[in-house]
Design a protein around this motif. Structure first.
Motif, PDB file in Angstrom:
ATOM      1  N   ARG A  25       0.849  -1.207   0.000  1.00 37.28           N
ATOM      2  CA  ARG A  25       0.000   0.000   0.000  1.00 37.28           C
ATOM      3  C   ARG A  25       0.883   1.254   0.000  1.00 37.28           C
ATOM      4  N   VAL A  26       1.941   1.207   0.785  1.00 35.29           N
ATOM      5  CA  VAL A  26       2.857   2.344   0.854  1.00 35.29           C
ATOM      6  C   VAL A  26       3.553   2.533  -0.494  1.00 35.29           C
ATOM      7  N   ALA A  27       4.017   1.434  -1.074  1.00 32.64           N
ATOM      8  CA  ALA A  27       4.691   1.507  -2.370  1.00 32.64           C
ATOM      9  C   ALA A  27       3.756   2.050  -3.446  1.00 32.64           C
ATOM     10  N   ALA A  28       2.491   1.628  -3.406  1.00 33.99           N
ATOM     11  CA  ALA A  28       1.518   2.106  -4.398  1.00 33.99           C
ATOM     12  C   ALA A  28       1.310   3.610  -4.276  1.00 33.99           C
ATOM     13  N   ALA A  29       1.270   4.108  -3.037  1.00 33.65           N
ATOM     14  CA  ALA A  29       1.109   5.549  -2.826  1.00 33.65           C
ATOM     15  C   ALA A  29       2.295   6.309  -3.400  1.00 33.65           C
ATOM     16  N   ARG A  30       3.467   5.747  -3.224  1.00 32.29           N
ATOM     17  CA  ARG A  30       4.666   6.398  -3.750  1.00 32.29           C
ATOM     18  C   ARG A  30       4.639   6.442  -5.283  1.00 32.29           C
ATOM     19  N   LYS A  31       4.193   5.356  -5.892  1.00 27.69           N
ATOM     20  CA  LYS A  31       4.112   5.307  -7.346  1.00 27.69           C
ATOM     21  C   LYS A  31       3.075   6.294  -7.892  1.00 27.69           C
ATOM     22  N   GLU A  32       2.081   6.624  -7.067  1.00 19.81           N
ATOM     23  CA  GLU A  32       1.050   7.589  -7.477  1.00 19.81           C
ATOM     24  C   GLU A  32       1.513   9.031  -7.293  1.00 19.81           C
ATOM     25  N   GLY A  33       2.744   9.219  -6.837  1.00 19.51           N
ATOM     26  CA  GLY A  33       3.291  10.561  -6.715  1.00 19.51           C
ATOM     27  C   GLY A  33       3.209  11.159  -5.332  1.00 19.51           C
ATOM     28  N   TYR A  34       2.747  10.387  -4.363  1.00 18.82           N
ATOM     29  CA  TYR A  34       2.681  10.883  -2.988  1.00 18.82           C
ATOM     30  C   TYR A  34       4.019  10.670  -2.278  1.00 18.82           C
ATOM     31  N   THR A  35       4.217  11.454  -1.220  1.00 15.39           N
ATOM     32  CA  THR A  35       5.288  11.195  -0.262  1.00 15.39           C
ATOM     33  C   THR A  35       4.639  10.548   0.957  1.00 15.39           C
ATOM     34  N   PRO A  36       4.700   9.224   1.052  1.00 13.66           N
ATOM     35  CA  PRO A  36       3.989   8.574   2.152  1.00 13.66           C
ATOM     36  C   PRO A  36       4.710   8.721   3.483  1.00 13.66           C
ATOM     37  N   VAL A  37       3.940   8.968   4.533  1.00 13.35           N
ATOM     38  CA  VAL A  37       4.424   8.926   5.911  1.00 13.35           C
ATOM     39  C   VAL A  37       3.592   7.854   6.607  1.00 13.35           C
ATOM     40  N   VAL A  38       4.271   6.851   7.151  1.00  8.49           N
ATOM     41  CA  VAL A  38       3.602   5.669   7.682  1.00  8.49           C
ATOM     42  C   VAL A  38       3.582   5.731   9.204  1.00  8.49           C
ATOM     43  N   VAL A  39       2.409   5.560   9.790  1.00  4.72           N
ATOM     44  CA  VAL A  39       2.261   5.492  11.250  1.00  4.72           C
ATOM     45  C   VAL A  39       1.833   4.080  11.608  1.00  4.72           C
ATOM     46  N   VAL A  40       2.509   3.456  12.551  1.00  4.66           N
ATOM     47  CA  VAL A  40       2.191   2.078  12.914  1.00  4.66           C
ATOM     48  C   VAL A  40       1.777   1.981  14.380  1.00  4.66           C
ATOM     49  N   SER A  41       0.852   1.044  14.610  1.00  5.36           N
ATOM     50  CA  SER A  41       0.494   0.650  15.974  1.00  5.36           C
ATOM     51  C   SER A  41       1.349  -0.540  16.378  1.00  5.36           C
ATOM     52  N   ALA A  42       1.255  -0.920  17.644  1.00  4.08           N
ATOM     53  CA  ALA A  42       1.965  -2.107  18.114  1.00  4.08           C
ATOM     54  C   ALA A  42       1.367  -3.350  17.489  1.00  4.08           C
ATOM     55  N   MET A  43       2.182  -4.344  17.279  1.00  5.62           N
ATOM     56  CA  MET A  43       1.694  -5.594  16.710  1.00  5.62           C
ATOM     57  C   MET A  43       1.656  -6.656  17.798  1.00  5.62           C
ATOM     58  N   GLY A  44       0.880  -7.685  17.553  1.00  6.50           N
ATOM     59  CA  GLY A  44       0.841  -8.808  18.478  1.00  6.50           C
ATOM     60  C   GLY A  44      -0.286  -8.730  19.484  1.00  6.50           C
ATOM     61  N   ARG A  45      -0.716  -9.898  19.908  1.00 11.73           N
ATOM     62  CA  ARG A  45      -1.756 -10.029  20.917  1.00 11.73           C
ATOM     63  C   ARG A  45      -1.149 -10.527  22.223  1.00 11.73           C
ATOM     64  N   LYS A  46      -1.927 -10.434  23.273  1.00 17.68           N
ATOM     65  CA  LYS A  46      -1.484 -10.874  24.587  1.00 17.68           C
ATOM     66  C   LYS A  46      -0.933 -12.296  24.515  1.00 17.68           C
ATOM     67  N   GLY A  47       0.247 -12.501  25.075  1.00 20.63           N
ATOM     68  CA  GLY A  47       0.886 -13.807  25.048  1.00 20.63           C
ATOM     69  C   GLY A  47       2.078 -13.858  24.123  1.00 20.63           C
TER      70      GLY A  47
END
Length: 408
Positions: A25-47
């Motif tokens: 998705r990020v790569a596609a945005a870049r190809k469309e001429g955008y400068t993507p800035v990506v914000v991520v949440s934590a990954m993983g579930r309890k355990g």
């Protein structure tokens, strides 16, 4: 530069396959001429070893009483881990990337640990990396106070990070990626024929979010609304266009009479609330009793909802998990409340209802057909709420969806 802020929630970065999908998705945005800035949440579930809940439980084996400052340091780790993995994923695909913590990205907050609010954004370091052609990945949910302390932003904090960066960068869009195809007309776990909305107004999504819809945090919407930056809620798992959140002029563009277009946008619900009825008496003494009641609850830090004030009594609800405390405060203050546990709040939300007669009549009619008692009601320009028994909540949601969304 045409900035596009893309936020990926925990479900969107949970596995290597999903992280690669997000990176595409990020790569596609870049190809469309955008400068993507990506914000991520934590990954993983309890355990899982890197999940935030796992880290918290590990420390609580030593002590249950963790200072708020140290808890913020611990809770900020999850997004940093997720961000490093996302950078590695992008780099593996051939895209130069760099991770910034919330502090490095210039997210300046107040000093309220665990529930900090963003006061401003200083994106200079982010802009430097973007000009060098790097995809900037930002750890969501965190910032830094004026005196240099790491803080976290509370529930929905990564949404808030994305919105604040969108405003600071004057982004063309802020995209919130999640596990559903947009903002739904109702919870699809309750209403099987709920559909994704094409467009909603800022006010509508704020109300839907406040009233139980969990797709995007209302604070994030309030932030992007300040600069009228369009926000899109999209699915990581499909190519569906998602839901565009913008101002009412865009949503109802070309519509002559919006009341004929969409009176109600969506139905939502909040389970597990408790209703209190408190007799206060009439006249000046009754007013003084009401003042004492609300003052005592406020000093105890108890948030009230669904408040109706009458000359002789006060009716309101609280969340179930604080109901015992609320009852104790009232009894200690000399009140003897009538308590009804096991309630749920159901809301019909829509900017198109303003000034339209008959909406409440339709709600009562829908409840009557299902033999669902309305325990309490309230309204605003964009929302009508009804309180029902918890066991009636899902039937109430389905009944209102049929009446307003499906035209039944």
């Amino acid at each position: 530069m045409r900035f596009l802020v893309q936020k990926f929630g925990g479900t969107s970065v949970a596995t290597p396959e999903l992280r690669e999908r997000a990176a595409l998705r990020v790569a596609a945005a870049r190809k469309e001429g955008y400068t993507p800035v990506v914000v991520v949440s934590a990954m993983g579930r309890k355990g899982e070893p890197y999940a935030t809940d796992t880290l918290i439980n590990f420390v609580r084996q030593v002590s249950r009483d963790i200072p708020a400052r140290e808890m913020d340091l611990l809770m900020s780790c999850g997004e940093i881990i997720s961000g490093v993995v996302m950078v590695a994923t992008l780099e593996k695909m051939g895209y130069p990337a760099v991770l910034l913590t919330g502090a490095q990205a210039g997210i300046i907050t107040d000093g309220n640990h665990n529930e900090a609010r963003i006061v401003r954004v200083k994106p200079e370091k982010l802009l430097t990396h973007a000009r060098e052609g790097k995809i900037v990945v930002v750890a969501g949910f965190q910032g830094i106070s004026e005196d240099g302390e790491i803080t976290t932003l509370g529930r929905g904090g990564s949404d808030t990070t994305a919105a604040a960066l969108g405003v600071a960068l004057n982004a063309e869009y802020v995209d919130i990626y999640t596990d559903v195809e947009g903002i739904m007309t109702a919870d699809p776990r309750i209403v099987t024929d709920a559909v994704a909305l094409e467009m909603v107004t800022y006010d509508e999504i704020c109300q839907l979010a406040h009233e139980g819809a969990k797709v995007v945090h209302p604070r994030a919407v309030e932030i992007v609304m300040q600069k009228n930056i369009p926000l899109r809620v999209r699915s990581t798992f499909s190519d569906a266009p998602g839901t565009l959140v913008t101002n009412s002029g865009e949503v109802y563009k070309g519509t002559i009479d919006i009341t004929r277009d969409r009176t109600i946008t969506g139905i939502t619900q909040i389970p597990n609330v408790v209703q209190f009825k408190v007799a206060t008496g009439d006249g000046p003494d009754g007013l003084e009793q009401q003042r004492r009641l609300f003052k005592a609850l406020a000093l105890a830090g108890i948030s009230l909802d669904f408040i109706n004030v009458y000359p002789h009594q006060v009716v309101f609800t609280v969340k179930e998990d604080v109901s015992e405390k609320a009852a104790q405060v009232m009894e200690n203050t000399g009140f003897n409340p009538e308590i009804r546990p096991g309630c749920a709040k159901v809301a019909a939300v829509g900017a198109g209802m303003t000034g339209v007669p008959g909406v409440m009549a339709a709600i009562v009619e829908a409840m009557t057909k299902e033999n669902i008692p309305i325990l309490q009601s309230n309204d605003s320009y964009t929302t009508i709420w009804v309180l029902v028994r918890r066991e009636d909540m899902e039937r109430a949601v389905r009944a209102l969806h049929r009446r307003f969304i499906n035209g039944g």
